[in-house]
Design a protein around this motif. Structure first.
Motif, PDB file in Angstrom:
ATOM      1  N   ASN A 109     101.960   0.948  30.656  1.00  0.00           N
ATOM      2  CA  ASN A 109     103.408   1.149  31.445  1.00  0.00           C
ATOM      3  C   ASN A 109     104.416   1.613  30.526  1.00  0.00           C
ATOM      4  O   ASN A 109     105.581   1.437  30.303  1.00  0.00           O
ATOM      5  CB  ASN A 109     104.099  -0.511  31.684  1.00  0.00           C
ATOM      6  CG  ASN A 109     103.435  -0.695  33.095  1.00  0.00           C
ATOM      7  OD1 ASN A 109     103.018  -0.285  33.962  1.00  0.00           O
ATOM      8  ND2 ASN A 109     103.117  -2.163  33.110  1.00  0.00           N
ATOM      9  N   ARG A 110     103.791   2.435  29.462  1.00  0.00           N
ATOM     10  CA  ARG A 110     104.744   3.130  28.453  1.00  0.00           C
ATOM     11  C   ARG A 110     104.642   4.610  28.497  1.00  0.00           C
ATOM     12  O   ARG A 110     105.129   5.444  27.450  1.00  0.00           O
ATOM     13  CB  ARG A 110     104.177   2.744  26.902  1.00  0.00           C
ATOM     14  CG  ARG A 110     104.644   1.049  26.801  1.00  0.00           C
ATOM     15  CD  ARG A 110     106.197   0.925  26.879  1.00  0.00           C
ATOM     16  NE  ARG A 110     106.518  -0.360  26.339  1.00  0.00           N
ATOM     17  CZ  ARG A 110     106.928  -1.428  27.322  1.00  0.00           C
ATOM     18  NH1 ARG A 110     106.896  -1.264  28.544  1.00  0.00           N
ATOM     19  NH2 ARG A 110     107.434  -2.422  26.914  1.00  0.00           N
ATOM     20  N   LEU A 112     105.141   7.961  30.702  1.00  0.00           N
ATOM     21  CA  LEU A 112     105.796   8.408  31.928  1.00  0.00           C
ATOM     22  C   LEU A 112     105.647  10.066  32.061  1.00  0.00           C
ATOM     23  O   LEU A 112     105.168  10.656  30.977  1.00  0.00           O
ATOM     24  CB  LEU A 112     107.305   8.612  31.847  1.00  0.00           C
ATOM     25  CG  LEU A 112     108.157   7.218  32.304  1.00  0.00           C
ATOM     26  CD1 LEU A 112     107.520   5.991  31.472  1.00  0.00           C
ATOM     27  CD2 LEU A 112     109.631   7.351  31.788  1.00  0.00           C
ATOM     28  N   TYR A 145     105.008   6.257  36.387  1.00  0.00           N
ATOM     29  CA  TYR A 145     104.213   5.718  35.332  1.00  0.00           C
ATOM     30  C   TYR A 145     102.797   6.508  35.113  1.00  0.00           C
ATOM     31  O   TYR A 145     102.246   6.656  36.474  1.00  0.00           O
ATOM     32  CB  TYR A 145     104.213   4.359  35.506  1.00  0.00           C
ATOM     33  CG  TYR A 145     105.268   3.434  35.296  1.00  0.00           C
ATOM     34  CD1 TYR A 145     105.597   3.346  33.906  1.00  0.00           C
ATOM     35  CD2 TYR A 145     106.236   2.998  36.222  1.00  0.00           C
ATOM     36  CE1 TYR A 145     106.874   2.628  33.673  1.00  0.00           C
ATOM     37  CE2 TYR A 145     107.177   2.322  35.873  1.00  0.00           C
ATOM     38  CZ  TYR A 145     107.688   2.121  34.519  1.00  0.00           C
ATOM     39  OH  TYR A 145     108.867   1.624  34.315  1.00  0.00           O
ATOM     40  N   ILE A 156     109.037   6.249  39.698  1.00  0.00           N
ATOM     41  CA  ILE A 156     110.488   5.547  39.146  1.00  0.00           C
ATOM     42  C   ILE A 156     111.258   6.423  39.751  1.00  0.00           C
ATOM     43  O   ILE A 156     112.355   5.592  40.255  1.00  0.00           O
ATOM     44  CB  ILE A 156     110.406   5.985  37.604  1.00  0.00           C
ATOM     45  CG1 ILE A 156     109.238   5.273  36.920  1.00  0.00           C
ATOM     46  CG2 ILE A 156     111.465   5.600  37.024  1.00  0.00           C
ATOM     47  CD1 ILE A 156     108.968   5.785  35.522  1.00  0.00           C
ATOM     48  N   VAL A 191     114.305   3.000  32.697  1.00  0.00           N
ATOM     49  CA  VAL A 191     112.990   2.604  32.217  1.00  0.00           C
ATOM     50  C   VAL A 191     113.289   1.816  30.851  1.00  0.00           C
ATOM     51  O   VAL A 191     113.034   0.602  30.466  1.00  0.00           O
ATOM     52  CB  VAL A 191     111.696   3.410  32.077  1.00  0.00           C
ATOM     53  CG1 VAL A 191     110.805   2.606  30.891  1.00  0.00           C
ATOM     54  CG2 VAL A 191     111.326   3.798  33.371  1.00  0.00           C
ATOM     55  N   ASN A 194     115.625  -1.214  31.139  1.00  0.00           N
ATOM     56  CA  ASN A 194     114.845  -2.335  31.653  1.00  0.00           C
ATOM     57  C   ASN A 194     114.090  -2.970  30.449  1.00  0.00           C
ATOM     58  O   ASN A 194     114.078  -3.974  30.445  1.00  0.00           O
ATOM     59  CB  ASN A 194     113.818  -1.917  32.670  1.00  0.00           C
ATOM     60  CG  ASN A 194     114.328  -1.554  33.991  1.00  0.00           C
ATOM     61  OD1 ASN A 194     115.471  -2.063  34.201  1.00  0.00           O
ATOM     62  ND2 ASN A 194     113.570  -1.013  34.847  1.00  0.00           N
TER      63      ASN A 194
END
Ligand code: GRF
Length: 198
Positions: A109-110, A112, A145, A156, A191, A194
């Motif tokens: 999840n890091r 993009l 992602y 996203i 992102v 968040n």
């Protein structure tokens, strides 16, 4: 309330002209933007975007995929070169290499990516020509992602543009690229905010 605003560190991966990287860099000049560029890495020594990064005092690294006999070795070296910069997010911006699962799984999840179509339509290459040939009236771009399956991670942000009767892949690419330059900074802001509020 503290005046010191935390910013996430970005490692931006490019292969070419780097126009998305440049618009992200411009967004990072805003004190309220929640991210800053720690590194620009290219897999091509001649990528146009490297000159921009150097001119703006952004650290750069080159890991030339042609010097490695396997994708896993290339990606292991990329990881070694990225890691010391301790990025919070890896931003693929016109990075034209597919990433294998071992690399992707190191940054869950890091990572993009920006893709020039309205995913899930037109994964892969030649998106504009395929959309025109199919008679579509709309296209756009997607920031998503990255997961091990190509162009398949959670969306996203998407931006839409019309396709006109006289469009060529080149005219459509230009219209979509303008939206990419809006979409990517917006997505990073979303992102990063968040993550900062976790
Ligand atoms: C963009 O169209 C992006 O969607 C695609 O490659 C292009 C990169 O352009 N993945 P740039 O290098 O950011 O100018």
């Amino acid at each position: 309330m503290s005046d010191i605003r935390k910013k996430l560190k970005l490692a931006i991966l490019i292969s070419g002209r780097g126009s998305n990287m440049m618009t992200i860099h411009k967004s990072c000049q805003d004190p309220d933007f929640p991210a800053e560029i720690a590194l620009v890495l290219s897999n091509r020594p001649d990528a146009g975007g490297l000159a921009y990064a150097k001119d703006h005092n952004i650290p750069t690294e080159v890991v030339d995929h042609k010097e490695f006999s396997s994708r896993d070795e290339f990606e292991a070296e990329m990881h070694n070169r990225i890691e010391p910069y301790k990025p919070d997010l890896i931003i693929l911006a016109g990075f034209l290499r597919i990433l294998n699962a071992p690399f992707v799984k190191k940054w869950p999840n890091r990572i993009l990516n920006i893709h020039p179509s309205l995913l899930p339509e037109y994964k892969g290459l030649n998106t504009h020509a395929r959309a025109i040939n199919d008679g579509k009236t709309e296209s756009g771009c997607t920031v998503h992602y990255v997961v091990p399956e190509l162009d398949s991670g959670q969306t996203i942000i998407q931006k839409r543009v019309p396709i006109f009767n006289d469009d060529t892949p080149e005219t459509l690419e230009k219209r979509v690229l303008e939206q990419e330059h809006i979409a990517y900074p917006e997505a990073i802001k979303l992102v990063a905010n968040n993550i900062l509020s976790e």
